[in-house]
Motif scaffolding. Structure first.
Motif, PDB file in Angstrom:
ATOM      1  N   ILE A  98       0.648 -12.147 -12.835  1.00 28.08           N
ATOM      2  CA  ILE A  98       0.862 -10.949 -11.996  1.00 28.08           C
ATOM      3  C   ILE A  98      -0.405 -10.092 -11.976  1.00 28.08           C
ATOM      4  CG2 ILE A  98       2.145  -8.782 -11.797  1.00 28.08           C
ATOM      5  CD1 ILE A  98       4.524 -10.254 -13.129  1.00 28.08           C
ATOM      6  N   LEU A  99      -0.955  -9.845 -13.167  1.00 30.63           N
ATOM      7  CA  LEU A  99      -2.111  -8.938 -13.257  1.00 30.63           C
ATOM      8  C   LEU A  99      -3.378  -9.551 -12.685  1.00 30.63           C
ATOM      9  CD1 LEU A  99      -1.476  -7.336 -16.768  1.00 30.63           C
ATOM     10  CD2 LEU A  99      -0.969  -6.395 -14.533  1.00 30.63           C
ATOM     11  N   SER A 100      -3.413 -10.872 -12.585  1.00 32.53           N
ATOM     12  CA  SER A 100      -4.607 -11.498 -11.995  1.00 32.53           C
ATOM     13  C   SER A 100      -4.651 -11.256 -10.495  1.00 32.53           C
ATOM     14  CB  SER A 100      -4.600 -13.007 -12.294  1.00 32.53           C
ATOM     15  OG  SER A 100      -3.489 -13.605 -11.675  1.00 32.53           O
ATOM     16  N   ASN A 101      -3.487 -10.910  -9.931  1.00 36.97           N
ATOM     17  CA  ASN A 101      -3.437 -10.559  -8.509  1.00 36.97           C
ATOM     18  C   ASN A 101      -3.736  -9.060  -8.400  1.00 36.97           C
ATOM     19  OD1 ASN A 101      -2.738  -9.939  -5.853  1.00 36.97           O
ATOM     20  ND2 ASN A 101      -1.132 -11.518  -5.801  1.00 36.97           N
ATOM     21  N   SER A 102      -4.985  -8.746  -8.060  1.00 34.44           N
ATOM     22  CA  SER A 102      -5.420  -7.340  -8.115  1.00 34.44           C
ATOM     23  C   SER A 102      -4.692  -6.469  -7.089  1.00 34.44           C
ATOM     24  CB  SER A 102      -6.919  -7.227  -7.928  1.00 34.44           C
ATOM     25  OG  SER A 102      -7.321  -7.980  -6.822  1.00 34.44           O
ATOM     26  N   TYR A 103      -4.342  -7.064  -5.936  1.00 31.44           N
ATOM     27  CA  TYR A 103      -3.657  -6.269  -4.905  1.00 31.44           C
ATOM     28  C   TYR A 103      -2.296  -5.806  -5.407  1.00 31.44           C
ATOM     29  CZ  TYR A 103      -7.193  -7.993  -1.712  1.00 31.44           C
ATOM     30  OH  TYR A 103      -8.392  -8.281  -1.108  1.00 31.44           O
ATOM     31  N   VAL A 104      -1.594  -6.744  -6.039  1.00 30.16           N
ATOM     32  CA  VAL A 104      -0.255  -6.403  -6.557  1.00 30.16           C
ATOM     33  C   VAL A 104      -0.369  -5.359  -7.665  1.00 30.16           C
ATOM     34  CG1 VAL A 104       1.776  -7.322  -7.726  1.00 30.16           C
ATOM     35  CG2 VAL A 104       0.675  -8.656  -5.941  1.00 30.16           C
ATOM     36  N   THR A 105      -1.359  -5.580  -8.553  1.00 28.41           N
ATOM     37  CA  THR A 105      -1.537  -4.650  -9.670  1.00 28.41           C
ATOM     38  C   THR A 105      -1.843  -3.247  -9.153  1.00 28.41           C
ATOM     39  OG1 THR A 105      -2.490  -6.515 -10.891  1.00 28.41           O
ATOM     40  CG2 THR A 105      -2.703  -4.343 -11.888  1.00 28.41           C
ATOM     41  N   MET A 106      -2.779  -3.161  -8.196  1.00 25.84           N
ATOM     42  CA  MET A 106      -3.137  -1.853  -7.625  1.00 25.84           C
ATOM     43  C   MET A 106      -1.931  -1.215  -6.958  1.00 25.84           C
ATOM     44  SD  MET A 106      -6.171  -1.029  -8.316  1.00 25.84           S
ATOM     45  CE  MET A 106      -6.341   0.345  -7.213  1.00 25.84           C
ATOM     46  N   PHE A 107      -1.180  -2.038  -6.194  1.00 25.76           N
ATOM     47  CA  PHE A 107       0.002  -1.514  -5.512  1.00 25.76           C
ATOM     48  C   PHE A 107       0.984  -0.932  -6.514  1.00 25.76           C
ATOM     49  CE2 PHE A 107       3.566  -1.056  -2.822  1.00 25.76           C
ATOM     50  CZ  PHE A 107       4.665  -1.576  -3.495  1.00 25.76           C
TER      51      PHE A 107
ATOM     52  N   THR B  92       7.483  -8.154  -6.545  1.00 21.08           N
ATOM     53  CA  THR B  92       7.925  -9.551  -6.714  1.00 21.08           C
ATOM     54  C   THR B  92       7.692 -10.329  -5.431  1.00 21.08           C
ATOM     55  OG1 THR B  92       9.639  -8.796  -8.230  1.00 21.08           O
ATOM     56  CG2 THR B  92       9.866 -11.039  -7.362  1.00 21.08           C
ATOM     57  N   LEU B  93       8.069  -9.699  -4.311  1.00 22.06           N
ATOM     58  CA  LEU B  93       7.876 -10.357  -3.013  1.00 22.06           C
ATOM     59  C   LEU B  93       6.398 -10.602  -2.736  1.00 22.06           C
ATOM     60  CD1 LEU B  93      10.490  -8.444  -0.826  1.00 22.06           C
ATOM     61  CD2 LEU B  93      10.566 -10.846  -1.485  1.00 22.06           C
ATOM     62  N   MET B  94       5.549  -9.675  -3.209  1.00 19.74           N
ATOM     63  CA  MET B  94       4.116  -9.843  -2.988  1.00 19.74           C
ATOM     64  C   MET B  94       3.554 -10.983  -3.845  1.00 19.74           C
ATOM     65  SD  MET B  94       2.939  -5.845  -2.921  1.00 19.74           S
ATOM     66  CE  MET B  94       1.210  -6.016  -2.595  1.00 19.74           C
ATOM     67  N   VAL B  95       4.141 -11.168  -5.044  1.00 19.36           N
ATOM     68  CA  VAL B  95       3.617 -12.190  -5.962  1.00 19.36           C
ATOM     69  C   VAL B  95       4.103 -13.590  -5.599  1.00 19.36           C
ATOM     70  CG1 VAL B  95       3.676 -13.008  -8.354  1.00 19.36           C
ATOM     71  CG2 VAL B  95       3.376 -10.588  -7.903  1.00 19.36           C
ATOM     72  N   VAL B  96       5.412 -13.651  -5.335  1.00 22.36           N
ATOM     73  CA  VAL B  96       6.020 -14.975  -5.150  1.00 22.36           C
ATOM     74  C   VAL B  96       5.749 -15.485  -3.750  1.00 22.36           C
ATOM     75  CG1 VAL B  96       8.240 -16.144  -5.064  1.00 22.36           C
ATOM     76  CG2 VAL B  96       7.807 -14.470  -6.836  1.00 22.36           C
ATOM     77  N   ASP B  97       5.425 -16.762  -3.683  1.00 17.69           N
ATOM     78  CA  ASP B  97       5.226 -17.391  -2.380  1.00 17.69           C
ATOM     79  C   ASP B  97       6.598 -17.601  -1.765  1.00 17.69           C
ATOM     80  OD1 ASP B  97       3.775 -20.579  -1.300  1.00 17.69           O
ATOM     81  OD2 ASP B  97       4.579 -18.864  -0.198  1.00 17.69           O
ATOM     82  N   LEU B  98       6.887 -16.848  -0.685  1.00 14.65           N
ATOM     83  CA  LEU B  98       8.237 -16.851  -0.130  1.00 14.65           C
ATOM     84  C   LEU B  98       8.666 -18.241   0.333  1.00 14.65           C
ATOM     85  CD1 LEU B  98       8.293 -13.507   1.864  1.00 14.65           C
ATOM     86  CD2 LEU B  98       9.719 -14.114  -0.064  1.00 14.65           C
TER      87      LEU B  98
ATOM     88  N   PRO C 116      11.311 -14.821 -13.655  1.00 10.30           N
ATOM     89  CA  PRO C 116      10.210 -14.405 -14.535  1.00 10.30           C
ATOM     90  C   PRO C 116       9.327 -13.328 -13.914  1.00 10.30           C
ATOM     91  CG  PRO C 116      10.328 -16.796 -14.429  1.00 10.30           C
ATOM     92  CD  PRO C 116      11.255 -16.264 -13.390  1.00 10.30           C
ATOM     93  N   VAL C 117       9.073 -13.447 -12.611  1.00  8.96           N
ATOM     94  CA  VAL C 117       8.213 -12.463 -11.933  1.00  8.96           C
ATOM     95  C   VAL C 117       8.900 -11.102 -11.915  1.00  8.96           C
ATOM     96  CG1 VAL C 117       7.071 -11.872  -9.774  1.00  8.96           C
ATOM     97  CG2 VAL C 117       7.097 -14.238 -10.534  1.00  8.96           C
ATOM     98  N   ILE C 118      10.195 -11.103 -11.616  1.00 10.83           N
ATOM     99  CA  ILE C 118      10.940  -9.830 -11.619  1.00 10.83           C
ATOM    100  C   ILE C 118      10.852  -9.169 -12.987  1.00 10.83           C
ATOM    101  CG2 ILE C 118      13.241  -8.789 -11.531  1.00 10.83           C
ATOM    102  CD1 ILE C 118      13.943 -10.681  -9.268  1.00 10.83           C
ATOM    103  N   LEU C 119      11.058  -9.965 -14.040  1.00 13.13           N
ATOM    104  CA  LEU C 119      11.027  -9.404 -15.403  1.00 13.13           C
ATOM    105  C   LEU C 119       9.643  -8.869 -15.752  1.00 13.13           C
ATOM    106  CD1 LEU C 119      13.218 -12.033 -17.279  1.00 13.13           C
ATOM    107  CD2 LEU C 119      13.831  -9.692 -16.724  1.00 13.13           C
ATOM    108  N   GLY C 120       8.611  -9.642 -15.360  1.00 17.22           N
ATOM    109  CA  GLY C 120       7.247  -9.196 -15.642  1.00 17.22           C
ATOM    110  C   GLY C 120       6.910  -7.903 -14.906  1.00 17.22           C
ATOM    111  N   CYS C 121       7.253  -7.856 -13.602  1.00 19.68           N
ATOM    112  CA  CYS C 121       6.980  -6.652 -12.810  1.00 19.68           C
ATOM    113  C   CYS C 121       7.784  -5.466 -13.322  1.00 19.68           C
ATOM    114  CB  CYS C 121       7.327  -6.888 -11.329  1.00 19.68           C
ATOM    115  SG  CYS C 121       6.234  -8.039 -10.514  1.00 19.68           S
ATOM    116  N   LEU C 122       9.033  -5.728 -13.713  1.00 15.24           N
ATOM    117  CA  LEU C 122       9.899  -4.654 -14.224  1.00 15.24           C
ATOM    118  C   LEU C 122       9.290  -4.017 -15.468  1.00 15.24           C
ATOM    119  CD1 LEU C 122      12.705  -3.395 -13.627  1.00 15.24           C
ATOM    120  CD2 LEU C 122      13.665  -4.972 -15.288  1.00 15.24           C
ATOM    121  N   LEU C 123       8.844  -4.864 -16.394  1.00 14.67           N
ATOM    122  CA  LEU C 123       8.267  -4.335 -17.638  1.00 14.67           C
ATOM    123  C   LEU C 123       6.988  -3.567 -17.355  1.00 14.67           C
ATOM    124  CD1 LEU C 123       8.502  -4.145 -20.697  1.00 14.67           C
ATOM    125  CD2 LEU C 123       7.178  -6.247 -20.877  1.00 14.67           C
TER     126      LEU C 123
END
Lengths: 122, 348
Positions: B48-57, B98-104, B123-130
């Protein structure tokens, strides 16, 4: 006794008491073969709520501190125990007790530092 | 037999239990899901954190939501409303991240029945939630500390302004010029009109009594301040006679409002100190109310020489209102008039 010194004295007693209580609870529950997560989490939250209430933090910030510290306590405690077992070759029970005690002290004093920053006059 | 638990303790207990439940739910749930779907939270975090756009968002949204909520619900006012809105925002931001991270395309398998690939989404939801929880909680604490510091500073500035105002009030109490001029007027009245002299002495004494009684007060009732200002004006009127006029139009409905003591008197004093007063060109002072403000207006006929303390009393008054009550004193000046508008405060 000044206000600051009185506050520090109260917080000192609180943190050390909870740290000892954490360690004792961890030892007793592990001896009985029980999971200690529930009690330790409750004790951590209890300590943080008492410190936050003593320094008149609003409810939202008390909740934030309690939540943050409960997660930090879990991950610090778990990682610390693993480190102690790997590098100092302590038994799982021993490392859990020591880590629990140290984690409680760290979390307590960090919360106290935050409270001190709040009450410090410019 | 029921035991009455104070409201604050009930609220604290409720929040402590909520924090405990959330923590247990997340960590124990995470353990179960990690075993079921075979993933590591650390790997998910890295992804998740390697995706800078998601992290910034996530960071910008979390910080933005806390600042926005604080504008509407300041700390301690409506804690449960604020926390509920924070929780709702947390869920929404988590879902969007989550939607931004996961390939729909890859999360839906194209079989006879469209099924969601939960082993990728959970897993992505849990990671983003935390991650979002940590950012929101830290921002909350940080913002509160910053606001506390600002509040402490404002209180200290207010105290400093109040001390300065009190010092100036004390100086005015012993103001040799005021006393000197009053005694000169008194000396004249004693020989020419003893009855007026007696009234003058009583008003002078009443003025000093008011100053002494309200030395420590932050606010006084407007009706008391009006009486004091009127009494002070009467003393000045004895000195300047037709050169000084005042019209006070304040409805009785404002009399229970509060004002800083000697605020009105200061403005009247300033008007007489900085303007020419003569019977050919009288100084006219008007005092009236305008919505929740009390207005002191005088025609402008400035003296050529000004005293070195010009503006100090008025500056202190402005500083006191801003620092202690968060309200501004409004000053308007044009070629003809000088107008000062002081906020009226409620008893609470």
């Amino acid at each position: 006794m000044g206000e600051r010194t009185k506050n520090k004295y109260i917080v000192k007693i609180l943190i050390h008491s909870f740290a000892v209580f954490h360690a004792v609870s961890s030892y007793v529950l592990q001896s009985l073969g029980q999971q200690d997560a529930i009690l330790l989490t409750a004790l951590t939250i209890g300590m943080i709520v008492l410190i936050a209430t003593h320094f008149d933090f609003p409810l939202e910030v008390t909740f934030a501190l309690a939540l943050l510290n409960s997660f930090a306590g879990f991950y610090l405690g778990t990682a610390g125990a693993v480190l102690l077992q790997d590098y100092i070759s302590l038994s799982p029970m021993c490392s859990n007790v020591i880590t629990t005690f140290m984690t409680t002290e760290i979390l307590g004093w960090m919360t106290y530092l935050i409270a001190q920053y709040k009450t410090r006059k410019e | 037999m029921s035991i009455a638990i104070p409201k604050k303790i009930r609220q604290i207990l409720l929040l402590a239990i909520t924090a405990f439940s959330l923590r247990m739910l997340y960590v124990e749930g995470l353990n179960i899901l990690q075993n079921t779907f075979d993933f590591s939270l650390l790997d998910v975090f890295s992804a998740i954190l390697s995706n800078s756009y998601v992290t910034m968002f996530m960071i910008i949204s979390d910080i933005g939501i806390i600042y926005l909520l604080n504008k509407r619900y300041c700390y301690g006012r409506y804690p449960f409303v604020r926390l509920s809105l924070e929780f709702l925002s947390l869920i929404i931001i988590t879902l969007i991240s989550t939607l931004m991270v996961v390939d729909l395309k890859s999360i839906f398998s194209y079989s006879t029945v469209l099924t969601l690939q939960v082993n990728q989404v959970i897993p992505v939801i849990l990671g983003c939630l935390l991650f979002n929880t940590i950012v929101i909680v830290i921002t909350d604490i940080f913002l509160y500390l910053r606001l506390s510091q600002k509040k402490t500073l404002a209180i200290e500035i207010g105290k400093k302004n109040k001390a300065r105002l009190q010092y100036n009030k004390l100086k005015r109490q012993l103001n040799p010029h005021f006393l000197f001029n009053s005694l000169n007027v008194l000396d004249y009245l004693v020989h020419t009109d003893p009855d007026r002299a007696s009234t003058f002495i009583k008003k002078l004494a009443a003025n000093y009594r008011y100053l002494l009684n309200n030395e420590e007060q932050e606010l006084v009732f407007l009706h008391n301040e009006i009486k004091f200002a009127q009494s002070y004006f009467d003393l000045m009127k004895e000195r300047f006679d037709k050169g000084l006029e005042m019209k006070m139009e304040i409805s009785d409905s404002f009399h229970e409002c509060m004002i800083v003591p000697c605020g009105l008197q200061l403005l009247i004093e300033n008007a007489t100190k900085h303007n020419i007063i003569s019977s050919e060109s009288p100084l006219r002072i008007e005092v009236y109310t305008e919505s929740d403000l009390i207005v002191v207006k005088n025609n402008l006929q400035p003296k050529l020489s000004t005293s070195p303390s010009f503006g100090m009393g008025l500056n202190n008054l402005c500083g006191q209102y801003t620092a202690m009550f968060g309200k501004d004193v409004l000053i308007e000046k044009n070629d003809r008039f000088f107008v000062v508008k002081i906020p009226l405060l409620n008893q609470d």
